[in-house]
Design an enzyme around this catalytic site. Structure first.
Site: not given
Ligand SMILES: CC(=O)SCCNC(=O)CCNC(=O)[C@H](O)C(C)(C)COP(=O)(O)OP(=O)(O)OC[C@H]1O[C@@H](n2cnc3c(N)ncnc32)[C@H](O)[C@@H]1OP(=O)(O)O
Ligand SMILES: O=C([O-])CC(=O)C(=O)O
Length: 409
Positions: A289, A346
């Site tokens: 997140h 999620d």
């Molecule tokens: C309701 C919502 O929207 S909640 C979020 C729902 N989305 C997901 O569950 C999708 C999976 N998660 C992700 O893609 C990300 O964690 C996000 C989009 C939620 C957040 O993204 P950001 O804040 O940009 O984090 P970022 O992508 O920079 O991740 C930081 C590090 O953790 C890693 N990472 C983040 N999420 C994951 C994951 N789900 N699985 C594996 N590695 C991950 C990244 O590869 C990165 O590694 P690095 O530092 O070696 O490059």
């Molecule tokens: O805050 C975020 O980036 C995503 C999230 O958890 C939501 O929208 O509920």
């Protein structure tokens, strides 16, 4: 944003450019002040208008939470009754919108929702009147009253849009909303055509309460950007739906359960988690997140709800068992520990739903049914002090190239 959250550093997320630093993905950039919701990402706490979500999940209904988010205070009995009755009167859709949903019955429901919300806005006289007033810079008491009415209509109509798509997608007749049922119960009734059972209604109610707002994620930010141009409220919400659909945001709930079904057995969890740690490996959906560097408080509640559900009714497809095994691997794995990646909302939210017979492609739509209140509340808050969003980009291409006619290229 609480003090704790301000401490989070963006190290490694700032890109250097010839024009100066670029905050990649706007991490930790503040876009406004808000009194709608707050997140303590370090401790894993979420408040709506100052109330802890755990308390609201235990004691409230969706209508009460929606009123709180929209109007900034918990309603008294009369206010709640009036609000609930108003929502009931706004549930119906224009026949042209219904036709659009029908024509998109084979598409993923999120496409239909985007389109239906935008279309419905073209038929709502209040929305059009408000948009006209905004165009000439009028946003006084009369327009604000109009704006709140439009906001309430959007909250009321979203479940109808989703339920109608579900009916059309299965080749079934649509079921008109029933005024004697609550927001959550009526939604289930419009989907399945029978009086919903109390556990399913409780599940939907919980889902709606826990997704209602979350400060400024991608979808809510999108709503701000569109609203800041003084486009209309339905268009801003349609754009927010489009942003929510992505698997990095609201679309992750569908992807998570699809993943558990594909994995099929908890013994494979180690291998799957290991693959996600490799460069270029598939990300685990429902994990990580931007703001929470701790366990998402909503995920904790959904985990408990799912556990209770499968304890009572079983886990025939092993999705709870697979999710539990993945969680164990994540929590013990240095890759996830170092990056402070935990299950997010999620990860667990779809499990009980799946067993209740809600197809996974409707998980994100139901997220929209809930989050619409957050989107409209934030739009209304921003319009109190509107300024168009217009950031800059650092141009790194050439200038003043000589134009060559097409015949000579
Ligand atoms: C309701 C919502 O929207 S909640 C979020 C729902 N989305 C997901 O569950 C999708 C999976 N998660 C992700 O893609 C990300 O964690 C996000 C989009 C939620 C957040 O993204 P950001 O804040 O940009 O984090 P970022 O992508 O920079 O991740 C930081 C590090 O953790 C890693 N990472 C983040 N999420 C994951 C994951 N789900 N699985 C594996 N590695 C991950 C990244 O590869 C990165 O590694 P690095 O530092 O070696 O490059
Ligand atoms: O805050 C975020 O980036 C995503 C999230 O958890 C939501 O929208 O509920």
């Amino acid at each position: 944003m609480s003090e704790q959250t301000v401490q989070i550093k963006t190290a490694g997320k700032i890109l250097q450019s010839p024009c100066g630093p670029i905050i990649h993905g706007l991490e930790d950039v503040l876009i406004k002040s808000t009194s709608i919701s707050d997140i303590d990402g370090e401790k894993g706490i979420l408040w709506y208008r100052g109330y802890r979500i755990e308390d609201l999940a235990r004691h409230s209904t969706y209508e009460e939470v929606a009123y709180l988010i929209l109007y900034g205070k918990l309603p008294n009995k009369k206010e709640l009754e009036d609000f609930t009755n108003r929502l009931k009167t706004y549930r119906d859709l224009n026949s042209a919108t219904i036709e659009i949903i029908k024509n998109l019955s084979k598409a993923h429901p999120m496409f239909a929702i985007e389109s239906a919300v935008a279309a419905e806005g073209a038929f709502d006289e209040d929305n059009l009147k408000l948009a006209e007033a905004l165009k000439v810079g009028r946003y006084k008491a009369e327009e604000k009253e109009l704006a709140y009415r439009v906001a309430e209509k959007l909250i009321a109509k979203m479940p109808t849009i989703v339920a109608y798509h579900y009916r059309f997608s299965r080749g079934l007749d649509i079921i008109r909303p029933r005024r004697d049922l609550s927001h959550a119960a009526n939604f289930l009734y419009m989907m399945f055509g029978k009086d919903p059972d109390p556990l399913a209604t409780k599940g939907i109610e919980l889902y709606l309460i826990l997704h209602a707002d979350h400060e400024v994620p991608a979808s809510t930010f999108t709503a701000h950007v569109v609203a800041s141009t003084l486009s209309d409220m339905y268009s801003a919400v349609a754009a927010a739906v489009a942003a929510l659909k992505g698997p990095l945001h609201g679309g992750a709930n569908e992807m998570a359960v699809r993943g558990y079904l594909e994995i099929g057995d908890p013994s494979k969890a180690k291998e799957v988690v290991e693959a996600a740690t490799k460069p270029g490996g598939p990300k685990l959906m429902g994990v990580g997140h931007r703001v929470y560097k701790a366990y998402d408080p909503r995920a904790k509640i959904f985990k408990e709800f799912s556990r209770e559900y499968v304890t009572k009714f079983g886990d025939p497809k092993k999705i709870f068992a697979v999710a539990s095994a993945i969680e164990q691997e994540i929590l013990n794995h240095p890759y996830f520990q170092q990056r402070r990646l935990f299950p997010n909302v999620d990860f667990w939210s779809g499990i009980a739903f799946y067993y209740m017979g809600i197809p996974y492609e409707y998980f994100t739509p139901i997220f929209a049914v809930s989050r619409v209140v957050g989107w409209v509340a934030h739009i209304l808050e921003y319009w109190e002090n509107n300024r168009i969003f217009r950031p800059r980009a650092c141009y790194v291409g050439p200038h003043d190239l000589q134009y060559i006619p097409i015949e000579q290229r």
